[in-house]
Write an enzyme that holds these catalytic residues in place. Sequence first.
Site, PDB file in Angstrom:
ATOM      1  N   SER A 119     -13.790  15.042 -33.110  1.00  0.00           N
ATOM      2  CA  SER A 119     -12.937  16.209 -33.372  1.00  0.00           C
ATOM      3  C   SER A 119     -13.697  17.519 -33.141  1.00  0.00           C
ATOM      4  O   SER A 119     -14.931  17.559 -33.198  1.00  0.00           O
ATOM      5  CB  SER A 119     -12.461  16.151 -34.832  1.00  0.00           C
ATOM      6  OG  SER A 119     -11.663  17.268 -35.169  1.00  0.00           O
ATOM      7  N   ASP A 147     -18.457   8.712 -35.432  1.00  0.00           N
ATOM      8  CA  ASP A 147     -17.535   9.386 -36.348  1.00  0.00           C
ATOM      9  C   ASP A 147     -16.893   8.363 -37.275  1.00  0.00           C
ATOM     10  O   ASP A 147     -16.937   7.154 -37.018  1.00  0.00           O
ATOM     11  CB  ASP A 147     -16.457  10.133 -35.536  1.00  0.00           C
ATOM     12  CG  ASP A 147     -15.830  11.284 -36.298  1.00  0.00           C
ATOM     13  OD1 ASP A 147     -15.148  11.021 -37.313  1.00  0.00           O
ATOM     14  OD2 ASP A 147     -15.988  12.445 -35.885  1.00  0.00           O
ATOM     15  N   ASP A 180     -20.511   6.558 -40.712  1.00  0.00           N
ATOM     16  CA  ASP A 180     -20.448   7.474 -41.846  1.00  0.00           C
ATOM     17  C   ASP A 180     -21.892   7.935 -42.031  1.00  0.00           C
ATOM     18  O   ASP A 180     -22.768   7.105 -42.317  1.00  0.00           O
ATOM     19  CB  ASP A 180     -19.934   6.733 -43.083  1.00  0.00           C
ATOM     20  CG  ASP A 180     -19.924   7.619 -44.322  1.00  0.00           C
ATOM     21  OD1 ASP A 180     -20.626   8.657 -44.341  1.00  0.00           O
ATOM     22  OD2 ASP A 180     -19.241   7.260 -45.292  1.00  0.00           O
ATOM     23  N   VAL A 181     -22.141   9.228 -41.856  1.00  0.00           N
ATOM     24  CA  VAL A 181     -23.531   9.702 -41.859  1.00  0.00           C
ATOM     25  C   VAL A 181     -24.214   9.560 -43.224  1.00  0.00           C
ATOM     26  O   VAL A 181     -25.415   9.783 -43.333  1.00  0.00           O
ATOM     27  CB  VAL A 181     -23.665  11.155 -41.343  1.00  0.00           C
ATOM     28  CG1 VAL A 181     -23.248  11.258 -39.886  1.00  0.00           C
ATOM     29  CG2 VAL A 181     -22.898  12.131 -42.218  1.00  0.00           C
ATOM     30  N   TYR A 196     -20.789  24.238 -49.937  1.00  0.00           N
ATOM     31  CA  TYR A 196     -20.838  24.295 -48.472  1.00  0.00           C
ATOM     32  C   TYR A 196     -22.020  25.146 -48.006  1.00  0.00           C
ATOM     33  O   TYR A 196     -22.791  24.761 -47.130  1.00  0.00           O
ATOM     34  CB  TYR A 196     -19.506  24.849 -47.951  1.00  0.00           C
ATOM     35  CG  TYR A 196     -19.364  24.811 -46.454  1.00  0.00           C
ATOM     36  CD1 TYR A 196     -19.244  23.599 -45.781  1.00  0.00           C
ATOM     37  CD2 TYR A 196     -19.338  25.992 -45.708  1.00  0.00           C
ATOM     38  CE1 TYR A 196     -19.105  23.565 -44.397  1.00  0.00           C
ATOM     39  CE2 TYR A 196     -19.203  25.959 -44.335  1.00  0.00           C
ATOM     40  CZ  TYR A 196     -19.075  24.746 -43.678  1.00  0.00           C
ATOM     41  OH  TYR A 196     -18.942  24.718 -42.309  1.00  0.00           O
ATOM     42  N   LYS A 198     -25.311  24.048 -45.801  1.00  0.00           N
ATOM     43  CA  LYS A 198     -25.614  24.657 -44.498  1.00  0.00           C
ATOM     44  C   LYS A 198     -26.901  25.490 -44.569  1.00  0.00           C
ATOM     45  O   LYS A 198     -27.633  25.586 -43.581  1.00  0.00           O
ATOM     46  CB  LYS A 198     -24.432  25.511 -44.027  1.00  0.00           C
ATOM     47  CG  LYS A 198     -23.160  24.703 -43.782  1.00  0.00           C
ATOM     48  CD  LYS A 198     -23.364  23.604 -42.751  1.00  0.00           C
ATOM     49  CE  LYS A 198     -22.057  22.965 -42.314  1.00  0.00           C
ATOM     50  NZ  LYS A 198     -22.262  21.934 -41.265  1.00  0.00           N
TER      51      LYS A 198
END
Length: 258
Positions: A15, A36, A57-58, A162, A166
């Site tokens: 995606s 993914d 799935d990471v 988030y 990051k």
Amino acid sequence: MDINGASAIVTGGASGIGAAAARQLAARGARVVVADLQDERGQALADEIGGVFAHVDVTRTEEITAAVALAGEVAPLRAVVNSAGIGWAQRTIGRDGTLESAHSLEAFTKVVGINLIGTFDMVRQAATAMSRNEADADGCRGAIVNLASVAAFDGQIGQASYSASKGGVVGMTLPVARDLAAAGIRLNTVAPGLIDTPIYGEGPESEAFKAKLGESVLFPRRLGTPDELASMVLECLTNSYMNGEVVRVDGGIRMPPK
Ligand SMILES: NC(=O)c1ccc[n+]([C@@H]2O[C@H](COP(=O)([O-])OP(=O)(O)OC[C@H]3O[C@@H](n4cnc5c(N)ncnc54)[C@H](O)[C@@H]3O)[C@@H](O)[C@H]2O)c1
């Protein structure tokens, strides 16, 4: 660095920015492993670009191991793009003074687990495989790009988890690039602004939301396209003199508190 004939892994490749990067990598002759959670979309994209799909799935380290092994069977692994990521919006404390309405610790852990720890796990496993490649004329054995976000720098209200995830991706850029230098592997981070992808949902409501978001961009006053981001990802992978850097691709936006 030439990626023609090499293999490349793109996490979150089914995606958005990951899918655009997968298409651009394939257009330059790389065999792409689309890694993914989304089996149907991932498989369809892999079929379209002559790549292979790996259900990853990471947060599951053995699924990363399998994807790295699969890439190595196709061709030497020389490029990785870590684009798998999720968002979350919740204030650190609620409005009613109870602990129940404070930020979910489970959600915080999940966001950091996918966006930061999942990214690092792929970096360490893929770079280990890359370190066994033959070096090119520049001594380069591979290159990695991680996706951060402008939220690493200008996190908004509700973005604690988030932005922390990051910010971690940004913070590890230089030390990991330093770690990998001895093996001839470069690592850079791309920090997108507001990009038009399914991360904002789909349908009329999200279209209206995205149009409003676009007005806050300095210039051009619109959301970025996945291809504009993928173009920078490809530059970071193929430009042999790009290393240890974090690049914002954001139309000049600086996010306000909300
Ligand atoms: N779109 C934006 O405005 C924007 C802005 C800043 C940063 N980013 C970052 O760019 C990256 C790509 O975002 P996008 O907008 O293309 O999002 P997207 O939602 O279109 O794609 C993300 C992909 O990651 C996959 N994914 C989620 N959790 C996963 C997991 N545990 N294991 C494997 N795959 C998983 C999803 O299935 C999805 O296919 C993300 O890391 C995101 O945080 C996006």
